[in-house]
Every structure is written in C-alpha cells, then in structure tokens.
Design a protein around this motif. Structure first.
Motif, PDB file in Angstrom:
ATOM      1  N   SER A  38       9.201 -39.999   4.419  1.00 23.49           N
ATOM      2  CA  SER A  38       8.331 -40.405   3.325  1.00 23.49           C
ATOM      3  C   SER A  38       7.754 -41.789   3.651  1.00 23.49           C
ATOM      4  O   SER A  38       8.480 -42.785   3.674  1.00 23.49           O
ATOM      5  CB  SER A  38       9.115 -40.478   2.004  1.00 23.49           C
ATOM      6  OG  SER A  38       8.373 -41.210   1.040  1.00 23.49           O
ATOM      7  N   ALA A  39       6.447 -41.822   3.895  1.00 26.68           N
ATOM      8  CA  ALA A  39       5.814 -43.091   4.277  1.00 26.68           C
ATOM      9  C   ALA A  39       6.054 -44.139   3.206  1.00 26.68           C
ATOM     10  O   ALA A  39       6.379 -45.300   3.488  1.00 26.68           O
ATOM     11  CB  ALA A  39       4.317 -42.859   4.468  1.00 26.68           C
ATOM     12  N   ARG A  42       9.844 -45.279   3.011  1.00 25.80           N
ATOM     13  CA  ARG A  42      10.250 -46.017   4.215  1.00 25.80           C
ATOM     14  C   ARG A  42       9.785 -47.472   4.069  1.00 25.80           C
ATOM     15  O   ARG A  42      10.544 -48.408   4.279  1.00 25.80           O
ATOM     16  CB  ARG A  42       9.647 -45.369   5.461  1.00 25.80           C
ATOM     17  CG  ARG A  42      10.310 -45.853   6.732  1.00 25.80           C
ATOM     18  CD  ARG A  42       9.969 -45.029   7.958  1.00 25.80           C
ATOM     19  NE  ARG A  42       8.542 -44.767   8.076  1.00 25.80           N
ATOM     20  CZ  ARG A  42       8.011 -43.546   8.024  1.00 25.80           C
ATOM     21  NH1 ARG A  42       8.798 -42.484   7.861  1.00 25.80           N
ATOM     22  NH2 ARG A  42       6.717 -43.367   8.124  1.00 25.80           N
ATOM     23  N   ALA A  43       8.538 -47.643   3.617  1.00 27.21           N
ATOM     24  CA  ALA A  43       7.990 -48.997   3.444  1.00 27.21           C
ATOM     25  C   ALA A  43       8.714 -49.745   2.326  1.00 27.21           C
ATOM     26  O   ALA A  43       9.092 -50.908   2.483  1.00 27.21           O
ATOM     27  CB  ALA A  43       6.495 -48.903   3.150  1.00 27.21           C
ATOM     28  N   LEU A  44       8.923 -49.049   1.200  1.00 19.73           N
ATOM     29  CA  LEU A  44       9.571 -49.705   0.056  1.00 19.73           C
ATOM     30  C   LEU A  44      10.998 -50.162   0.379  1.00 19.73           C
ATOM     31  O   LEU A  44      11.409 -51.257   0.003  1.00 19.73           O
ATOM     32  CB  LEU A  44       9.640 -48.728  -1.124  1.00 19.73           C
ATOM     33  CG  LEU A  44       8.591 -48.865  -2.215  1.00 19.73           C
ATOM     34  CD1 LEU A  44       8.770 -47.780  -3.260  1.00 19.73           C
ATOM     35  CD2 LEU A  44       8.709 -50.250  -2.877  1.00 19.73           C
ATOM     36  N   PRO A  76      -9.503 -46.509  -7.326  1.00 20.24           N
ATOM     37  CA  PRO A  76     -10.638 -46.560  -6.400  1.00 20.24           C
ATOM     38  C   PRO A  76     -10.230 -46.838  -4.947  1.00 20.24           C
ATOM     39  O   PRO A  76     -10.747 -46.219  -4.020  1.00 20.24           O
ATOM     40  CB  PRO A  76     -11.492 -47.698  -6.951  1.00 20.24           C
ATOM     41  CG  PRO A  76     -11.143 -47.760  -8.404  1.00 20.24           C
ATOM     42  CD  PRO A  76      -9.700 -47.352  -8.503  1.00 20.24           C
ATOM     43  N   ASP A  77      -9.244 -47.750  -4.714  1.00 19.17           N
ATOM     44  CA  ASP A  77      -8.824 -48.017  -3.322  1.00 19.17           C
ATOM     45  C   ASP A  77      -7.868 -46.956  -2.808  1.00 19.17           C
ATOM     46  O   ASP A  77      -7.699 -46.793  -1.614  1.00 19.17           O
ATOM     47  CB  ASP A  77      -8.117 -49.379  -3.143  1.00 19.17           C
ATOM     48  CG  ASP A  77      -8.411 -50.369  -4.230  1.00 19.17           C
ATOM     49  OD1 ASP A  77      -9.521 -50.258  -4.801  1.00 19.17           O
ATOM     50  OD2 ASP A  77      -7.566 -51.239  -4.499  1.00 19.17           O
ATOM     51  N   HIS A  78      -7.178 -46.259  -3.708  1.00 23.17           N
ATOM     52  CA  HIS A  78      -6.200 -45.238  -3.307  1.00 23.17           C
ATOM     53  C   HIS A  78      -6.506 -43.921  -4.005  1.00 23.17           C
ATOM     54  O   HIS A  78      -5.777 -43.511  -4.894  1.00 23.17           O
ATOM     55  CB  HIS A  78      -4.780 -45.647  -3.725  1.00 23.17           C
ATOM     56  CG  HIS A  78      -4.188 -46.743  -2.921  1.00 23.17           C
ATOM     57  ND1 HIS A  78      -3.516 -46.513  -1.740  1.00 23.17           N
ATOM     58  CD2 HIS A  78      -4.153 -48.077  -3.129  1.00 23.17           C
ATOM     59  CE1 HIS A  78      -3.092 -47.668  -1.260  1.00 23.17           C
ATOM     60  NE2 HIS A  78      -3.475 -48.638  -2.076  1.00 23.17           N
ATOM     61  N   PRO A  79      -7.579 -43.244  -3.601  1.00 25.38           N
ATOM     62  CA  PRO A  79      -7.937 -42.014  -4.325  1.00 25.38           C
ATOM     63  C   PRO A  79      -6.900 -40.897  -4.155  1.00 25.38           C
ATOM     64  O   PRO A  79      -6.843 -39.998  -4.959  1.00 25.38           O
ATOM     65  CB  PRO A  79      -9.284 -41.615  -3.700  1.00 25.38           C
ATOM     66  CG  PRO A  79      -9.376 -42.353  -2.413  1.00 25.38           C
ATOM     67  CD  PRO A  79      -8.507 -43.572  -2.519  1.00 25.38           C
ATOM     68  N   GLN A  80      -6.068 -40.967  -3.110  1.00 30.01           N
ATOM     69  CA  GLN A  80      -5.092 -39.895  -2.846  1.00 30.01           C
ATOM     70  C   GLN A  80      -3.677 -40.448  -2.918  1.00 30.01           C
ATOM     71  O   GLN A  80      -2.834 -40.115  -2.091  1.00 30.01           O
ATOM     72  CB  GLN A  80      -5.320 -39.306  -1.452  1.00 30.01           C
ATOM     73  CG  GLN A  80      -6.688 -38.771  -1.219  1.00 30.01           C
ATOM     74  CD  GLN A  80      -6.794 -37.328  -1.680  1.00 30.01           C
ATOM     75  OE1 GLN A  80      -5.946 -36.819  -2.412  1.00 30.01           O
ATOM     76  NE2 GLN A  80      -7.842 -36.657  -1.249  1.00 30.01           N
ATOM     77  N   ARG A  81      -3.427 -41.281  -3.898  1.00 31.50           N
ATOM     78  CA  ARG A  81      -2.163 -41.992  -3.941  1.00 31.50           C
ATOM     79  C   ARG A  81      -0.937 -41.077  -3.944  1.00 31.50           C
ATOM     80  O   ARG A  81       0.060 -41.370  -3.285  1.00 31.50           O
ATOM     81  CB  ARG A  81      -2.139 -42.826  -5.212  1.00 31.50           C
ATOM     82  CG  ARG A  81      -1.464 -44.120  -4.991  1.00 31.50           C
ATOM     83  CD  ARG A  81      -1.736 -44.983  -6.146  1.00 31.50           C
ATOM     84  NE  ARG A  81      -1.445 -46.350  -5.836  1.00 31.50           N
ATOM     85  CZ  ARG A  81      -1.575 -47.301  -6.718  1.00 31.50           C
ATOM     86  NH1 ARG A  81      -2.035 -47.005  -7.920  1.00 31.50           N
ATOM     87  NH2 ARG A  81      -1.288 -48.524  -6.398  1.00 31.50           N
ATOM     88  N   ALA A  82      -1.019 -39.974  -4.715  1.00 30.29           N
ATOM     89  CA  ALA A  82       0.139 -39.091  -4.841  1.00 30.29           C
ATOM     90  C   ALA A  82       0.556 -38.533  -3.487  1.00 30.29           C
ATOM     91  O   ALA A  82       1.712 -38.157  -3.284  1.00 30.29           O
ATOM     92  CB  ALA A  82      -0.168 -37.964  -5.828  1.00 30.29           C
ATOM     93  N   ARG A  83      -0.399 -38.494  -2.516  1.00 34.35           N
ATOM     94  CA  ARG A  83      -0.084 -37.949  -1.184  1.00 34.35           C
ATOM     95  C   ARG A  83       0.936 -38.781  -0.427  1.00 34.35           C
ATOM     96  O   ARG A  83       1.654 -38.272   0.424  1.00 34.35           O
ATOM     97  CB  ARG A  83      -1.354 -37.903  -0.330  1.00 34.35           C
ATOM     98  CG  ARG A  83      -2.173 -36.704  -0.624  1.00 34.35           C
ATOM     99  CD  ARG A  83      -3.094 -36.471   0.537  1.00 34.35           C
ATOM    100  NE  ARG A  83      -3.912 -35.309   0.277  1.00 34.35           N
ATOM    101  CZ  ARG A  83      -4.812 -34.850   1.123  1.00 34.35           C
ATOM    102  NH1 ARG A  83      -5.011 -35.467   2.262  1.00 34.35           N
ATOM    103  NH2 ARG A  83      -5.510 -33.795   0.819  1.00 34.35           N
ATOM    104  N   GLU A  84       0.950 -40.107  -0.724  1.00 34.81           N
ATOM    105  CA  GLU A  84       1.900 -40.973  -0.013  1.00 34.81           C
ATOM    106  C   GLU A  84       3.349 -40.607  -0.326  1.00 34.81           C
ATOM    107  O   GLU A  84       4.262 -41.071   0.342  1.00 34.81           O
ATOM    108  CB  GLU A  84       1.670 -42.435  -0.414  1.00 34.81           C
ATOM    109  CG  GLU A  84       0.320 -42.965   0.021  1.00 34.81           C
ATOM    110  CD  GLU A  84       0.026 -44.325  -0.607  1.00 34.81           C
ATOM    111  OE1 GLU A  84       0.966 -45.011  -1.049  1.00 34.81           O
ATOM    112  OE2 GLU A  84      -1.169 -44.681  -0.661  1.00 34.81           O
ATOM    113  N   PHE A  85       3.553 -39.806  -1.370  1.00 37.65           N
ATOM    114  CA  PHE A  85       4.913 -39.451  -1.780  1.00 37.65           C
ATOM    115  C   PHE A  85       5.350 -38.103  -1.220  1.00 37.65           C
ATOM    116  O   PHE A  85       6.416 -37.617  -1.549  1.00 37.65           O
ATOM    117  CB  PHE A  85       5.005 -39.444  -3.312  1.00 37.65           C
ATOM    118  CG  PHE A  85       4.914 -40.813  -3.907  1.00 37.65           C
ATOM    119  CD1 PHE A  85       6.065 -41.561  -4.134  1.00 37.65           C
ATOM    120  CD2 PHE A  85       3.682 -41.378  -4.220  1.00 37.65           C
ATOM    121  CE1 PHE A  85       5.996 -42.828  -4.668  1.00 37.65           C
ATOM    122  CE2 PHE A  85       3.601 -42.655  -4.762  1.00 37.65           C
ATOM    123  CZ  PHE A  85       4.761 -43.385  -4.982  1.00 37.65           C
TER     124      PHE A  85
END
Ligand SMILES: [Zn+2]
Length: 500
Positions: A38-39, A42-44, A76-85
């Motif tokens: 999970s990108a 992992r970052a968090l 607006p900067d993260h239109p696909q935010r849910a994908r990061e999860f």
C-alpha cells in the motif's frame, strides 16, 4: 438460551486472549500485505517511524494515524485519491514469500500466478452514498468477495435466518454494500433470496406484487422504503401473512420505527414480526447484525467478526481510545482485506452504549458487540433563523424526535427561505403523514411542544399530507435513498452567515 453456531474458533475467546490474537493478526497483516503493497500506508508508517513490529499489543494500535473520509475524497490536485489506498502487489516481493515457494514447488508456476490473481486483482466495486459529497469507490479482489460471502453468511446467522425461509431483498440495485452483502450472504448461507432492486427499479407496487407472489418470511431493505411498502399495503387493504422478520440496513434505524413496522405487519396479518437492524459501511466492506429480539425490548447490539476486523471506540474530540462500554466514535481496522484498504478508519458514527465483550444475553455468542444507538457524529447545520445571527441546529436530534413520535408516519424536514427571497431568514417546514389522528390542530400543538422541549427549534409550519403525497415528496421510487431532509434554499447565493 437458543442453539447457535460459531463462526470461527475466535468466537469463544475471552477479551484478553482475543486482543492478543487480534494484535498478532494485525502485525502479520501489516507486515505481509499492507506495508509492502500500500503506497499510502508505507509512506504514512515511514513518516511516523513505525513498522509492523511496532504493534506489540492492541494498546499500540493508537500509534497508527487515523484515516477519515476527507483522506479519501477526490480533490483538484488528487482526483484519484482513493486509488492510493489500493493494495498493489509487487511480484518480486511475492515471489520471496515462503508460501509462494512451496506452492511453486508442489503445484507449479501457473497455480502460483492464479493464486495472486485471486488474492489481489480488483474485480468488483462498491461506493459510498454521501448526501452531497462525491462517491468514493472501494475495490474488491476475489479474496474480498469470498469474505463478503463469509461475512454475509455470518450476518444471516446472527439475524436468525434459516435455510427453509424465503427472503426478499428490497435494497436498491446499485454498487452499494447493502445490496451486495445481502446477495453474496444469501448465496453463501444457502437460502432463497429474491432481489427486487428496490423502489427505483420496480416501484412500491411492483415490490408489493412480489411480496404477494413469493410470500416471503423475511424482508430486507432500507427502513424508510420498507415503511412505505408496508404503509401502502395497509392503505390498499392488502393481506400479508406469514411475515416473520424485517431486517433493516443502509441507514440509521430509530427505535420508534421498529414499533411502527411491527404494528403495520400486525394489521396486515403478520402478528409476530420482529425487526433487526444491521450496521455496515463501504470502507469496512462488511456489515454486522443484531440477533432477533421482540420489538418492545432493547436489542443486544451488533455482533462483530473479531477475526476479520478490529473495532475501536474513541473520544470523538480527542481521538483517545475509550474503555469498554463507553459511548464514542467508531473506528475500524480490517485484518484480512485486499483491494482498497483503510486502517483506523474514523466512521464519523457515534455509538451510545460502546463496545462490550460479555456474552450476548439473547443468543449467548461471545463475540464483541456494539451496544446502543448509532448516529452521525455531527449533522449540525447553521440556520439563519433571525436577522441577527446564525443558529447551530443538530439535525440528528430533530430526526430522533420525529422518528420516535408515535403519531407520525413518514416525515420530511424542508429548509427554505422565507418567501423564497435569498436575503430573507431561513424557515424550517415539517411535512408529515399522521397515523390514526384526524385532529391535526391538536397534533400540531403537541408536535410544537415536543420540539421546543427536546430541541431549541420552533417549526415555522407543519404541513399535513396523505401517504401518497409523502411518497412523492420523499422521492420513493425515484431516488436511491428516500429524502428525509431537503434543502430548498438557493445554492448560488450564500446565506448571510456565509454557509449553506
Ligand atoms: Zn446475540
């Protein structure tokens, strides 16, 4: 105590053993699935200086940062935010798993590849149904679909299903958890389930025709819609005999509504109806249920699946975990999900009886339960009730008063501007269908008194309607969810308080 089945060996553990097992499973899940793939997490975790091994006991859970709805919302900067999860596997890491090496040795490379596909490839999706916000998609792999069947089967068992019963699923046909949990749960449990698609698909009449034809023992659906269906049946002098149970989901279930549904079923020829509620949300990819209980008694709570997720109750303001039995906000962490995964998800839902570990006084199951009423943490809206200042009004509280009032059937609160003038003050109009009371003047007076006693709001007007008009107002058969609060204030003109 009635006979019951256990879902997993975990269901017999005491609180201490259970918490130990959950901590162990979480550590493995973080180490093998979430942190490598999970990108986002992992970052968090790196940022917080945490690893899977930081979780030695469930007390360490609090070190993991919360995730909330706003982290999932597109911007607006993260239109696909849910994908990061979404869990995206790295083949190189997977190949080094001991289980992979063994499988490759005994079953061949193709079997290994097929296993990865089933475990990780997104093949299904449900999404949230926010009142105003954009829907957030949650993807499932085959592994998750198997779990959806498994949790559905457990849900059916807790709610007292039997294989010889016939169930009618009235949830709206949509990519929403409630519909699909019922579908997959029914198939996994092995019981007859007919899904009508709800009001938008077949209309109230179509659903009633199905009820006449199939003669179901159990109805499953959204509280407001099932209310309308039964109400329409009563009005048209229909008989519905043999109905044993109504299972509600998809929105909050008021205590008053359980009694009203039972009364209508009685009038229709089904005198022994019980009503059980379920609770679930998109981000958990599962729902939990109450075990059956007479409508005039208090249910024993939502029975959890401790091997598949950890439910915490935290202080809604500080976020600190609270001891068992304390009211607070529900926070969920899955223990076996793939696809979209959120850890320590803050639901924004508050339970008033908290989490308890004692065996259920009704069915005897030893799984943890969520006890009491669940409501949104805040549905506070700012209204401009006079020209001087805005007033904060808690709509949760208003809805409770209306749902629990015995004299009211369906209702709707309408917000509007006086004389439809954008510069004027806000007005609150209550639309209602009264039950069995013809003296609307007395009813109006009683309602106003009840409102001033329990809330600080004075209703500007009360408008009485027949059941048909209420169905039109609420959008039954038109909207996916019936509209109980509508805002008809002009949207393009900010209210004097600057908030709408
Ligand atoms: Zn129980």
């Amino acid at each position: 105590m009635k006979t019951m089945s256990h879902h997993s060996p975990w269901d017999l553990l005491d609180e201490r053993e259970l918490r130990e097992r959950q901590a162990r499973k979480l550590r493995t899940y973080l180490g093998d699935v979430v942190l490598p793939f999970s990108a986002r997490y992992r970052a968090l975790f790196a940022e917080a200086g945490l690893s899977a091994d930081s979780i030695r006991s469930l007390d360490d859970l609090r070190r993991i940062p919360f995730t909330s709805k706003k982290d999932l919302m597109p911007s607006p900067d993260h239109p696909q935010r849910a994908r990061e999860f979404i869990i995206v596997p790295d083949p190189a890491v997977l190949k080094r798993r001991p289980s992979t090496l063994l499988k490759a040795l005994f079953k061949g490379k193709q079997a290994v590849q097929d296993g990865f596909e089933r475990e990780f490839r997104p093949i299904f999706l449900t999404s949230t149904t926010g009142r105003s916000a954009d829907p957030v998609p949650f993807v499932y792999s085959q592994h998750d679909l198997n779990l959806l069947g498994d949790t559905g089967r457990r849900l059916f068992e807790v709610c007292g299903a039997r294989r010889d019963l016939k169930l009618l699923n009235l949830f709206p046909y949509a990519p929403h958890l409630a519909f699909w949990q019922t579908h997959y749960g029914g198939a996994a449990f092995g019981v007859f389930v007919l899904s009508t698609g709800g009001g938008k698909f077949m209309g109230t009449d179509g659903n009633l025709r199905m009820i006449q034809k199939i003669k179901p023992d159990v109805l499953i659906g959204m509280p407001t819609f099932i209310y309308h269906v039964l109400q329409h049946a009563v009005e048209t002098g229909m008989r519905i005999e043999g109905l044993q149970r109504v299972v509600l989901g998809g929105e909050r279930v008021a205590e008053g509504l359980r009694r009203k549904l039972a009364r209508m079923a009685h009038d229709l020829g089904s005198p022994n109806l019980d009503v059980v509620a379920t609770y679930g949300f998109t981000e958990a990819k599962m729902a939990w249920g109450q075990c059956p209980c007479p409508v005039d008694e208090t249910p024993s709570g939502y029975h959890l699946y401790p091997d598949l997720g950890i439910m915490e109750v935290v202080d809604p303001v500080t976020g600190d975990p609270l001891p068992p039995g304390s009211p607070g906000e529900l926070v969920f962490t899955p223990l076996d999900s793939r696809g979209s995964v959120v850890l320590r998800y803050r639901t924004g839902d508050v339970i008033d009886g908290g989490l308890v570990h004692e065996p259920c006084p009704r069915c005897g199951r030893r799984v943890p339960r969520l006890v009491g009423n669940i409501r949104r943490k805040s549905d506070v809206r700012e209204l401009q009730l006079d020209k001087i200042k805005g007033t904060l009004v808690d709509f949760n509280q208003l809805e409770h008063v209306l749902d629990d009032s015995e004299a009211l059937g369906a209702w709707q609160l309408e917000l509007r501007k006086r004389n439809d003038d954008p510069c004027e003050v806000d007005e609150v109009v209550l639309h209602v269908h009264p039950i069995g009371i013809t003296d609307t003047q007395t009813l109006s007076r009683n309602l106003q008194n009840e409102f001033s006693a329990k809330t600080e709001l004075h209703l500007n007007r009360i408008v009485f309607h027949d059941a048909d008009e209420m169905r039109t107002l609420q959008g039954v058969g038109v909207q996916l969810k019936e509209q109980k609060v509508v805002d008809h204030r002009p949207k393009d003109v900010p209210s004097p308080a600057g908030k709408s």
